[in-house]
Design a protein around this motif. Structure first.
Motif, PDB file in Angstrom:
ATOM      1  N   ASN A 184       0.494  -9.022 -20.620  1.00  0.00           N
ATOM      2  CA  ASN A 184       0.692  -9.802 -19.397  1.00  0.00           C
ATOM      3  C   ASN A 184       1.817  -9.183 -18.575  1.00  0.00           C
ATOM      4  OD1 ASN A 184      -1.192 -11.979 -19.897  1.00  0.00           O
ATOM      5  ND2 ASN A 184       0.214 -12.617 -21.505  1.00  0.00           N
ATOM      6  N   ILE A 185       1.641  -9.155 -17.258  1.00  0.00           N
ATOM      7  CA  ILE A 185       2.704  -8.701 -16.369  1.00  0.00           C
ATOM      8  C   ILE A 185       3.680  -9.860 -16.224  1.00  0.00           C
ATOM      9  CG2 ILE A 185       3.296  -7.904 -14.043  1.00  0.00           C
ATOM     10  CD1 ILE A 185       0.481  -6.607 -13.956  1.00  0.00           C
ATOM     11  N   ILE A 186       4.891  -9.669 -16.764  1.00  0.00           N
ATOM     12  CA  ILE A 186       5.888 -10.741 -16.734  1.00  0.00           C
ATOM     13  C   ILE A 186       7.121 -10.341 -15.913  1.00  0.00           C
ATOM     14  CG2 ILE A 186       5.082 -11.864 -18.840  1.00  0.00           C
ATOM     15  CD1 ILE A 186       8.262  -9.996 -19.083  1.00  0.00           C
ATOM     16  N   ALA A 187       7.168  -9.082 -15.486  1.00  0.00           N
ATOM     17  CA  ALA A 187       8.257  -8.610 -14.633  1.00  0.00           C
ATOM     18  C   ALA A 187       7.675  -7.573 -13.684  1.00  0.00           C
ATOM     19  CB  ALA A 187       9.380  -8.018 -15.471  1.00  0.00           C
ATOM     20  N   TYR A 188       8.285  -7.456 -12.517  1.00  0.00           N
ATOM     21  CA  TYR A 188       7.696  -6.595 -11.491  1.00  0.00           C
ATOM     22  C   TYR A 188       8.729  -6.269 -10.423  1.00  0.00           C
ATOM     23  CZ  TYR A 188       5.089  -5.438  -7.266  1.00  0.00           C
ATOM     24  OH  TYR A 188       4.642  -4.824  -6.124  1.00  0.00           O
ATOM     25  N   ARG A 224      12.870 -15.223 -18.498  1.00  0.00           N
ATOM     26  CA  ARG A 224      14.180 -14.834 -17.963  1.00  0.00           C
ATOM     27  C   ARG A 224      15.287 -14.814 -19.009  1.00  0.00           C
ATOM     28  NH1 ARG A 224      13.218 -18.335 -12.733  1.00  0.00           N
ATOM     29  NH2 ARG A 224      11.500 -17.076 -11.956  1.00  0.00           N
ATOM     30  N   ASN A 225      15.169 -15.629 -20.048  1.00  0.00           N
ATOM     31  CA  ASN A 225      16.205 -15.646 -21.082  1.00  0.00           C
ATOM     32  C   ASN A 225      16.225 -14.356 -21.900  1.00  0.00           C
ATOM     33  OD1 ASN A 225      13.746 -16.280 -22.231  1.00  0.00           O
ATOM     34  ND2 ASN A 225      14.637 -17.543 -23.840  1.00  0.00           N
ATOM     35  N   ASN A 226      15.226 -13.489 -21.732  1.00  0.00           N
ATOM     36  CA  ASN A 226      15.157 -12.218 -22.461  1.00  0.00           C
ATOM     37  C   ASN A 226      15.834 -11.068 -21.723  1.00  0.00           C
ATOM     38  OD1 ASN A 226      13.606 -13.208 -24.694  1.00  0.00           O
ATOM     39  ND2 ASN A 226      11.864 -13.326 -23.306  1.00  0.00           N
ATOM     40  N   LYS A 227      16.398 -11.356 -20.552  1.00  0.00           N
ATOM     41  CA  LYS A 227      17.131 -10.353 -19.752  1.00  0.00           C
ATOM     42  C   LYS A 227      16.241  -9.194 -19.290  1.00  0.00           C
ATOM     43  CE  LYS A 227      21.601 -11.580 -21.647  1.00  0.00           C
ATOM     44  NZ  LYS A 227      22.126 -12.384 -20.593  1.00  0.00           N
ATOM     45  N   TYR A 228      14.968  -9.476 -19.050  1.00  0.00           N
ATOM     46  CA  TYR A 228      14.059  -8.437 -18.579  1.00  0.00           C
ATOM     47  C   TYR A 228      14.363  -7.987 -17.157  1.00  0.00           C
ATOM     48  CZ  TYR A 228      11.220  -9.302 -22.736  1.00  0.00           C
ATOM     49  OH  TYR A 228      10.783  -9.432 -24.021  1.00  0.00           O
ATOM     50  N   GLY A 229      15.147  -8.768 -16.425  1.00  0.00           N
ATOM     51  CA  GLY A 229      15.558  -8.349 -15.093  1.00  0.00           C
ATOM     52  C   GLY A 229      16.295  -7.020 -15.135  1.00  0.00           C
ATOM     53  N   VAL A 266      11.654  -8.219  -6.569  1.00  0.00           N
ATOM     54  CA  VAL A 266      12.108  -8.218  -7.962  1.00  0.00           C
ATOM     55  C   VAL A 266      11.811  -9.596  -8.541  1.00  0.00           C
ATOM     56  CG1 VAL A 266      14.095  -7.943  -9.494  1.00  0.00           C
ATOM     57  CG2 VAL A 266      13.937  -6.591  -7.367  1.00  0.00           C
ATOM     58  N   VAL A 267      11.018  -9.611  -9.603  1.00  0.00           N
ATOM     59  CA  VAL A 267      10.599 -10.901 -10.147  1.00  0.00           C
ATOM     60  C   VAL A 267      10.405 -10.810 -11.660  1.00  0.00           C
ATOM     61  CG1 VAL A 267       8.141 -10.462  -9.664  1.00  0.00           C
ATOM     62  CG2 VAL A 267       8.950 -12.806  -9.828  1.00  0.00           C
ATOM     63  N   VAL A 268      10.823 -11.872 -12.332  1.00  0.00           N
ATOM     64  CA  VAL A 268      10.582 -12.037 -13.771  1.00  0.00           C
ATOM     65  C   VAL A 268      10.029 -13.446 -13.945  1.00  0.00           C
ATOM     66  CG1 VAL A 268      11.630 -12.152 -16.074  1.00  0.00           C
ATOM     67  CG2 VAL A 268      12.450 -10.458 -14.423  1.00  0.00           C
ATOM     68  N   ALA A 269       8.983 -13.567 -14.736  1.00  0.00           N
ATOM     69  CA  ALA A 269       8.388 -14.884 -14.990  1.00  0.00           C
ATOM     70  C   ALA A 269       9.455 -15.841 -15.518  1.00  0.00           C
ATOM     71  CB  ALA A 269       7.241 -14.755 -15.985  1.00  0.00           C
ATOM     72  N   LYS A 270       9.422 -17.071 -15.059  1.00  0.00           N
ATOM     73  CA  LYS A 270      10.432 -18.075 -15.425  1.00  0.00           C
ATOM     74  C   LYS A 270      10.578 -18.205 -16.941  1.00  0.00           C
ATOM     75  CE  LYS A 270      11.857 -22.764 -14.248  1.00  0.00           C
ATOM     76  NZ  LYS A 270      11.533 -23.949 -13.452  1.00  0.00           N
ATOM     77  N   THR A 271       9.473 -18.168 -17.649  1.00  0.00           N
ATOM     78  CA  THR A 271       9.508 -18.351 -19.107  1.00  0.00           C
ATOM     79  C   THR A 271      10.111 -17.163 -19.849  1.00  0.00           C
ATOM     80  OG1 THR A 271       7.265 -17.469 -19.266  1.00  0.00           O
ATOM     81  CG2 THR A 271       7.493 -19.874 -19.118  1.00  0.00           C
ATOM     82  N   GLN A 275       0.803  -1.221   0.000  1.00  0.00           N
ATOM     83  CA  GLN A 275       0.000   0.000   0.000  1.00  0.00           C
ATOM     84  C   GLN A 275       0.838   1.274   0.000  1.00  0.00           C
ATOM     85  OE1 GLN A 275      -0.380  -2.735   1.820  1.00  0.00           O
ATOM     86  NE2 GLN A 275      -2.515  -3.136   2.311  1.00  0.00           N
ATOM     87  N   ILE A 276       2.097   1.210   0.489  1.00  0.00           N
ATOM     88  CA  ILE A 276       2.936   2.411   0.522  1.00  0.00           C
ATOM     89  C   ILE A 276       4.007   2.401  -0.566  1.00  0.00           C
ATOM     90  CG2 ILE A 276       2.523   2.890   2.963  1.00  0.00           C
ATOM     91  CD1 ILE A 276       5.286   1.615   3.557  1.00  0.00           C
ATOM     92  N   ALA A 277       4.045   1.355  -1.371  1.00  0.00           N
ATOM     93  CA  ALA A 277       5.061   1.229  -2.423  1.00  0.00           C
ATOM     94  C   ALA A 277       4.579   1.828  -3.738  1.00  0.00           C
ATOM     95  CB  ALA A 277       5.404  -0.246  -2.634  1.00  0.00           C
ATOM     96  N   MET A 278       5.561   2.150  -4.591  1.00  0.00           N
ATOM     97  CA  MET A 278       5.282   2.401  -6.004  1.00  0.00           C
ATOM     98  C   MET A 278       5.530   1.063  -6.700  1.00  0.00           C
ATOM     99  SD  MET A 278       4.424   5.584  -6.556  1.00  0.00           S
ATOM    100  CE  MET A 278       4.728   5.835  -8.286  1.00  0.00           C
ATOM    101  N   HIS A 279       4.674   0.720  -7.634  1.00  0.00           N
ATOM    102  CA  HIS A 279       4.752  -0.579  -8.286  1.00  0.00           C
ATOM    103  C   HIS A 279       5.230  -0.410  -9.719  1.00  0.00           C
ATOM    104  CE1 HIS A 279       2.734  -2.501  -4.882  1.00  0.00           C
ATOM    105  NE2 HIS A 279       2.181  -1.311  -4.755  1.00  0.00           N
ATOM    106  N   VAL A 280       6.254  -1.171 -10.067  1.00  0.00           N
ATOM    107  CA  VAL A 280       6.862  -1.103 -11.397  1.00  0.00           C
ATOM    108  C   VAL A 280       6.488  -2.392 -12.123  1.00  0.00           C
ATOM    109  CG1 VAL A 280       9.002  -0.788 -12.685  1.00  0.00           C
ATOM    110  CG2 VAL A 280       8.742   0.277 -10.412  1.00  0.00           C
ATOM    111  N   LEU A 281       5.665  -2.247 -13.151  1.00  0.00           N
ATOM    112  CA  LEU A 281       5.129  -3.389 -13.879  1.00  0.00           C
ATOM    113  C   LEU A 281       5.798  -3.489 -15.244  1.00  0.00           C
ATOM    114  CD1 LEU A 281       2.948  -2.293 -11.858  1.00  0.00           C
ATOM    115  CD2 LEU A 281       1.247  -3.239 -13.368  1.00  0.00           C
ATOM    116  N   GLY A 282       6.289  -4.669 -15.565  1.00  0.00           N
ATOM    117  CA  GLY A 282       6.840  -4.944 -16.885  1.00  0.00           C
ATOM    118  C   GLY A 282       5.830  -5.768 -17.660  1.00  0.00           C
ATOM    119  N   ILE A 283       5.314  -5.200 -18.737  1.00  0.00           N
ATOM    120  CA  ILE A 283       4.215  -5.830 -19.470  1.00  0.00           C
ATOM    121  C   ILE A 283       4.669  -6.235 -20.869  1.00  0.00           C
ATOM    122  CG2 ILE A 283       1.881  -5.457 -20.390  1.00  0.00           C
ATOM    123  CD1 ILE A 283       1.533  -3.438 -18.021  1.00  0.00           C
ATOM    124  N   LYS A 284       4.312  -7.451 -21.236  1.00  0.00           N
ATOM    125  CA  LYS A 284       4.596  -7.986 -22.571  1.00  0.00           C
ATOM    126  C   LYS A 284       3.355  -8.746 -23.026  1.00  0.00           C
ATOM    127  CE  LYS A 284       7.728 -11.160 -24.954  1.00  0.00           C
ATOM    128  NZ  LYS A 284       8.831 -12.113 -24.746  1.00  0.00           N
TER     129      LYS A 284
END
Length: 147
Positions: A56-60, A85-90, A78-83, A44-53
């Motif tokens: 779909n939210i695939i990074a956050y 990760r090979n795209n270096k979205y981290g 810090v999270v990137v969907a397992k499928t 509730q007190i955070a800013m949320h950073v959404l990575g969308i492809k």
């Protein structure tokens, strides 16, 4: 290509919030086999950073101003969907998170609690380990800082 959206909690749609929680649960609870309280009252007190492809939210990540989580501005969950990760979205989601902290909070010093096996990844984007390794939710972690 990853599309980045940054929002405070009260501007997240219910669909976005569900997708965020589903992604965090899939990685942190199921994939990493770690039972922990993800819903910690800090979203509730955070800013949320959404990575969308492809809609779909695939990074956050979630980012905090100094004092809201750690003594410095911080990035967490810090999270990137397992499928994906090979795209270096981290790198993309972390760079967007660092930029969000600089823009939204006018801060350049950032502290994180990183899973120890990701030390090399965080080193490449300017974070340095401080202190000794410790266990958090039974997973080895290290404190890291970027200034």
């Amino acid at each position: 290509m990853l599309h980045i959206i940054i929002r405070p909690f009260n501007e997240l749609s219910t669909h976005e919030l569900y997708a965020i929680l589903q992604l965090r649960s899939a990685v942190f609870v199921v994939e990493q086999d770690c039972v922990y309280q993800d819903l910690d009252g800090k979203d509730q007190i955070a800013m949320h950073v959404l990575g969308i492809k492809n809609n779909n939210i695939i990074a956050y990540t979630r980012v905090f101003k100094p004092g809201d989580y750690l003594e410095y501005a911080s990035v967490g969950r810090v999270v990137v969907a397992k499928t994906e990760r090979n795209n270096k979205y981290g790198y993309d989601i972390m760079n967007a998170s660092i930029s969000a902290i600089e823009k939204e909070f006018k801060e350049t010093t950032i502290k994180i609690s990183a899973q120890a096996y990701l030390k090399g990844f965080y080193n490449t984007i300017g974070f340095k380990q401080i202190g000794e390794e410790y266990l958090e939710d039974n997973i080895p972690h290290i404190s890291m800082i970027k200034d």
